[in-house]
Scaffold this active site. Structure first.
Site, PDB file in Angstrom:
ATOM      1  N   SER A 195       0.839  -1.208   0.000  1.00 31.15           N
ATOM      2  CA  SER A 195       0.000   0.000   0.000  1.00 31.15           C
ATOM      3  C   SER A 195       0.871   1.255   0.000  1.00 31.15           C
ATOM      4  CB  SER A 195      -0.919  -0.002   1.218  1.00 31.15           C
ATOM      5  OG  SER A 195      -0.158   0.125   2.392  1.00 31.15           O
ATOM      6  N   ARG A 199       0.410   3.654  -3.183  1.00 33.19           N
ATOM      7  CA  ARG A 199      -0.199   4.959  -2.940  1.00 33.19           C
ATOM      8  C   ARG A 199       0.623   6.059  -3.607  1.00 33.19           C
ATOM      9  NH1 ARG A 199       0.294   4.990   1.947  1.00 33.19           N
ATOM     10  NH2 ARG A 199      -1.695   4.011   2.463  1.00 33.19           N
ATOM     11  N   ASN A 203      -0.569   8.024  -7.077  1.00 34.37           N
ATOM     12  CA  ASN A 203      -0.794   9.473  -7.070  1.00 34.37           C
ATOM     13  C   ASN A 203       0.078  10.172  -8.101  1.00 34.37           C
ATOM     14  OD1 ASN A 203      -2.590  10.866  -4.903  1.00 34.37           O
ATOM     15  ND2 ASN A 203      -1.795   9.036  -3.921  1.00 34.37           N
TER      16      ASN A 203
END
Lengths: 271, 156
Positions: A195, A199, A203
């Site tokens: 994660s 992440r 992004n």
């Protein structure tokens, strides 16, 4: 548009911008752009820190030193918030993450076509300027954090304590629960680095993609009057997205830093 | 979306950056900050000590002034007392001197008076003899009657 072979359509344009400069075959491929930009940004960010720190005075600090100290204090306070123990390693680690990720993300604000033109002019056809849009970078960092987490778990609890925890937390010490506990712990330990990496990558990749789409919209300006309007709108949108992106790159750097600290802090906790 | 050996290079770069920051950058900055904290603390402590010593000296000065003032008052009182004493002494000595003079004068007067009386007495005796001579119309033998004359003189 990149100099040299100008891609013909939107799909090619995007594919062109998303391709790394590669050396090697198969697994043993090296993304030269990612690696070099990683070194460059790390050197720029932490090198600047080093130069300023070397001239640091304990007397009245100048503005630059004041800014650096502000950042250091901010990072130290943040780490203090999640980890009550000795911060001699964790705080500088957090600073490294924050500065490096921020500097790498910052490359996203360089207009992509300018970078492409510049590198194209030097003969490099492919050049991805933002290392954090490369999964290799984000996973390299999150796996390093993962290894540190394991290391600190062993250090804080010992091999026995760590193994014991794998089997007995979070449900309790009952032979029937050993397998569910272990399964949950494995999922938890794997989920953390995945994660963390996904992440940041997601992004930055998405942000990069939006810059590209706006870049394509900008190319319409050359075609017609309507296209000119669309191009102007793209320019405005590009600018607006870049401003918003400043927030994102800071936020992502901060989130990566805090979560890394939280994971390492959790490794010290006894259940 | 392809994971490859780049990951190892990036991980090594990350590790190198961490090492660099932990080893050099962070301690340099925090050392300077800690040092400054210490200097500020020292400065504040010194200021506090200075303030206290100033207060102490002010107190000492006040004490010295009070002491000097009371000593001065004491000296003035002593001087006044001494002056009073001297005046008293002078008064007494003047009085006794005056009394002595008066007594001397009085004694002299008495002496004078006694002498005058003595003279008068002898003259009165002579007058009485002369008167008696006149009365008797004859010479009184002063030598023969010296006892008588002396007795008369004694009676005067």
């Amino acid at each position: 548009m990149a100099a040299g072979q100008a891609p013909q359509n939107a799909g090619e344009y995007i594919a062109h911008h998303l391709t790394n400069l590669r050396v090697g075959e198969g697994f043993w491929t090296f993304h030269i752009d990612t690696i070099l930009m990683g070194w460059l940004t790390g050197l720029l960010g932490l090198g600047a820190f080093y130069l300023i720190a070397r001239g640091a005075t304990s007397g009245v600090p100048g503005r630059v030193q004041g800014f650096i100290e502000l950042l250091v204090e901010f990072v130290d306070d943040t780490v203090k918030g999640v980890f009550p123990g000795d911060r001699k390693f964790l705080a500088p680690l957090a600073l490294t993450i924050f500065v490096w990720v921020f500097m790498m993300n910052l490359m996203d604000l360089l207009p992509i076509d300018w970078v492409a033109t510049l590198t194209g002019a030097t003969g490099l056809h492919y050049w991805k300027a933002v290392p954090t849009t490369d999964l290799n970078t984000t996973f390299a960092m999150s796996l390093t954090i993962f290894l540190l987490t394991i290391f600190f778990s062993f250090k804080a609890k010992g091999a026995g304590g760590f193994t014991h925890e794998l089997f007995t937390a979070p449900f309790g010490n009952n032979p029937l629960l050993w397998i569910p506990n272990l399964a949950l712990n494995i999922i938890e330990h794997v989920a953390k680095p995945v994660s963390l990496a996904m992440r940041l990558f997601g992004n930055m990749y998405a942000g990069e993609l939006i810059f590209m789409l706006l870049g394509i919209m900008g190319t319409l300006a050359a075609l017609s009057f309507g296209g000119l309007l669309a191009g102007a709108a793209a320019g405005v949108l590009y600018w607006a997205w870049a401003v918003f992106h400043i927030l994102i790159i800071l936020l992502q750097a901060f989130i990566f830093m805090v979560l890394s600290c939280v994971y390492i802090a959790m490794a010290h906790e006894h259940h | 979306m392809n994971i490859n050996a780049t990951l190892f290079v990036q991980a090594l770069s990350f590790a190198a950056l961490i090492w660099f920051t932990v080893r050099f950058v962070w301690p340099m900055i925090t050392d300077a900050m800690d040092e400054r904290t210490k200097r500020i603390a020292d400065g504040l402590a010194a200021a506090e000590a200075g303030k206290q010593s100033l207060e102490r000296s002010a107190r000492q000065v006040d004490e010295a002034i009070a002491q000097a003032r009371s000593r001065a008052a004491e000296i003035v009182a002593q001087a006044e007392k001494r002056a009073g004493q001297m005046i008293e002494e002078a008064k007494t000595s003047a009085k006794t001197e005056g009394e002595r003079l008066v007594a001397g004068a009085r004694a002299e007067i008495e002496q004078e008076a006694a002498r005058a009386r003595e003279a008068l007495r002898s003259q009165v005796a002579a007058l009485a003899v002369a008167g008696a001579e006149q009365i008797l119309k004859r010479e009184v033998d002063a030598k023969a009657h010296a006892d008588l004359i002396a007795a008369v003189q004694k009676q005067l």
